[in-house]
Enzyme design. Structure first.
Site, PDB file in Angstrom:
ATOM      1  N   ASP A   1     -14.865   5.178  -6.468  1.00 56.64           N
ATOM      2  CA  ASP A   1     -14.237   4.455  -7.338  1.00 56.64           C
ATOM      3  C   ASP A   1     -14.831   3.295  -8.170  1.00 56.64           C
ATOM      4  O   ASP A   1     -16.004   3.007  -7.943  1.00 56.64           O
ATOM      5  CB  ASP A   1     -12.898   3.923  -6.648  1.00 56.64           C
ATOM      6  CG  ASP A   1     -13.347   3.336  -5.273  1.00 56.64           C
ATOM      7  OD1 ASP A   1     -14.578   2.959  -5.104  1.00 56.64           O
ATOM      8  OD2 ASP A   1     -12.529   2.900  -4.572  1.00 56.64           O
TER       9      ASP A   1
ATOM     10  N   ASN B   1      -3.517  -1.455   3.750  1.00 54.66           N
ATOM     11  CA  ASN B   1      -2.442  -0.749   3.531  1.00 54.66           C
ATOM     12  C   ASN B   1      -2.694   0.508   3.669  1.00 54.66           C
ATOM     13  O   ASN B   1      -1.909   1.587   3.102  1.00 54.66           O
ATOM     14  CB  ASN B   1      -1.967  -1.074   1.923  1.00 54.66           C
ATOM     15  CG  ASN B   1      -2.868  -0.621   0.909  1.00 54.66           C
ATOM     16  OD1 ASN B   1      -3.866  -0.164   1.034  1.00 54.66           O
ATOM     17  ND2 ASN B   1      -2.353  -1.163  -0.097  1.00 54.66           N
TER      18      ASN B   1
ATOM     19  N   HIS C   1      -4.980   2.609   2.187  1.00 59.37           N
ATOM     20  CA  HIS C   1      -5.523   2.990   0.875  1.00 59.37           C
ATOM     21  C   HIS C   1      -6.946   3.928   1.326  1.00 59.37           C
ATOM     22  O   HIS C   1      -7.753   3.234   1.946  1.00 59.37           O
ATOM     23  CB  HIS C   1      -5.762   2.473  -0.392  1.00 59.37           C
ATOM     24  CG  HIS C   1      -6.433   1.345  -0.321  1.00 59.37           C
ATOM     25  ND1 HIS C   1      -6.153   0.094  -1.058  1.00 59.37           N
ATOM     26  CD2 HIS C   1      -7.864   1.143  -0.357  1.00 59.37           C
ATOM     27  CE1 HIS C   1      -6.985  -0.710  -1.095  1.00 59.37           C
ATOM     28  NE2 HIS C   1      -8.237  -0.002  -0.598  1.00 59.37           N
TER      29      HIS C   1
ATOM     30  N   GLU D   1      -3.569   4.056  -3.932  1.00 57.90           N
ATOM     31  CA  GLU D   1      -2.858   3.029  -3.098  1.00 57.90           C
ATOM     32  C   GLU D   1      -1.608   3.954  -2.558  1.00 57.90           C
ATOM     33  O   GLU D   1      -1.281   5.087  -3.036  1.00 57.90           O
ATOM     34  CB  GLU D   1      -2.086   2.092  -4.325  1.00 57.90           C
ATOM     35  CG  GLU D   1      -3.444   1.249  -4.780  1.00 57.90           C
ATOM     36  CD  GLU D   1      -4.015   0.076  -4.005  1.00 57.90           C
ATOM     37  OE1 GLU D   1      -3.731   0.269  -2.680  1.00 57.90           O
ATOM     38  OE2 GLU D   1      -4.452  -0.872  -4.299  1.00 57.90           O
TER      39      GLU D   1
HETATM   40  C1  GLP Z   1     -11.508  -1.201  -1.471  1.00 59.27           C
HETATM   41  C2  GLP Z   1     -12.174   0.149  -2.012  1.00 59.27           C
HETATM   42  C3  GLP Z   1     -12.249   1.080  -0.791  1.00 59.27           C
HETATM   43  C4  GLP Z   1     -12.636   0.341   0.472  1.00 59.27           C
HETATM   44  C5  GLP Z   1     -11.515  -0.503   1.052  1.00 59.27           C
HETATM   45  C6  GLP Z   1     -11.832  -1.246   2.224  1.00 59.27           C
HETATM   46  O1  GLP Z   1     -10.693  -1.584  -2.037  1.00 59.27           O
HETATM   47  N1  GLP Z   1     -11.800   0.564  -2.962  1.00 59.27           N
HETATM   48  O2  GLP Z   1     -13.164   2.187  -1.111  1.00 59.27           O
HETATM   49  O3  GLP Z   1     -12.781   1.225   1.391  1.00 59.27           O
HETATM   50  O4  GLP Z   1     -11.143  -1.400  -0.020  1.00 59.27           O
HETATM   51  O5  GLP Z   1     -12.958  -2.365   1.869  1.00 59.27           O
HETATM   52  P1  GLP Z   1     -13.599  -3.167   2.761  1.00 59.27           P
HETATM   53  O6  GLP Z   1     -14.544  -2.338   3.539  1.00 59.27           O
HETATM   54  O7  GLP Z   1     -14.198  -4.367   2.166  1.00 59.27           O
HETATM   55  O8  GLP Z   1     -12.616  -3.537   3.950  1.00 59.27           O
END
Ligand code: GLP
Length: 241
Positions: free
Chosen positions: A67, A136, A138, A143
């Protein structure tokens, strides 16, 4: 789903890095799907150390990131392209022309998403897709919603995601409200999926991913239907399982 229990973040990072390096050793020209966020940073650091020791060679590897924020070019310090270069690619012998991230600087969402899907279709299935998980549930930026997405698409970020990710920006107002993300179908097409998770704030999402109903209300729950999916998570993230 196979669950690999880890003591803590460091243990989770080493095991994640072990699986990625095994993939690269077994198939030097493999295609890796990569993730940003805090979770994989320790694994990337470990892979850099093994690269420096001569244990793993990335010269033939191709990568496809999940992403990117809409409106942020690759030179923006909060963009995911910048993160990948800074955290990983700049420190290993990967050919940068083989590293791919959706183009957040292209404001034409339809064109940007179609271009990324074409790139992925031409590449064929990814050998290993690394995922983090949002609080959440995702994955990528898919989402919770009413249905599972298919290809790369433009996403309206959930308020909880904007809040969670604001820690990396000067202020919450600086967090982009939209992003381009691979769709669930893109993710599910990978041959093997590795979900990395750490920390108590992920416990509910990890529980719902593994044991909840398969539902777009928890995007990661669809991974229950994947034939070769590992969850590499620490005790805190697995505390409700
Ligand atoms: C972000 C990214 C995801 C990631 C997730 C968790 O928004 N788009 O690809 O896996 O949230 O992030 P983190 O590893 O910082 O908790």
């Amino acid at each position: 789903m196979r669950i690999i229990r880890c003591k803590d973040y460091a243990d989770m990072s080493r095991k994640t890095a072990n699986i990625i390096s095994a993939q690269v050793i077994l198939k030097p020209n493999c295609k890796l799907g990569l993730a940003t966020g805090t979770t994989p940073i320790g694994a990337y650091e470990q892979l850099i150390k093994w690269y420096e020791k001569g244990d793993v060679d990335f010269s033939e590897v191709s990568t496809y990131n999940l992403d990117e924020y809409l409106g942020l070019g690759g030179d923006h310090p909060q963009s995911y392209r910048y993160f990948m270069n800074d955290t990983f690619f700049d420190h290993i012998n990967i050919d940068k022309t083989r590293t791919h991230v959706p183009d957040g600087s292209n404001l034409d969402a339809e064109a940007a998403c179609a271009a990324y899907d074409e790139l992925m279709a031409a590449a064929g299935p990814l050998d290993l897709q690394l995922l983090g998980i949002g609080r959440n549930g995702h994955v990528g930026f898919n989402e919770p919603g009413e249905s599972f997405s298919k290809g790369t698409h433009c996403v309206e970020l959930a308020q909880s995601t904007i809040e969670a990710n604001s820690r990396l920006f000067d202020s919450i107002d600086d967090v982009p409200r939209k992003a381009y993300s691979m769709g669930v179908q893109n993710i599910m097409s990978a041959k093997t999926i590795l979900v990395a998770a750490s920390g108590a704030d992920k416990a509910q999402a990890v529980h719902d991913m593994i044991y909840g109903p398969v539902s777009p209300r928890c995007t990661a729950s669809i991974l229950q239907l994947h034939a070769d999916c590992f969850v590499v998570a620490d005790e805190a993230a697995l505390s409700l399982c």
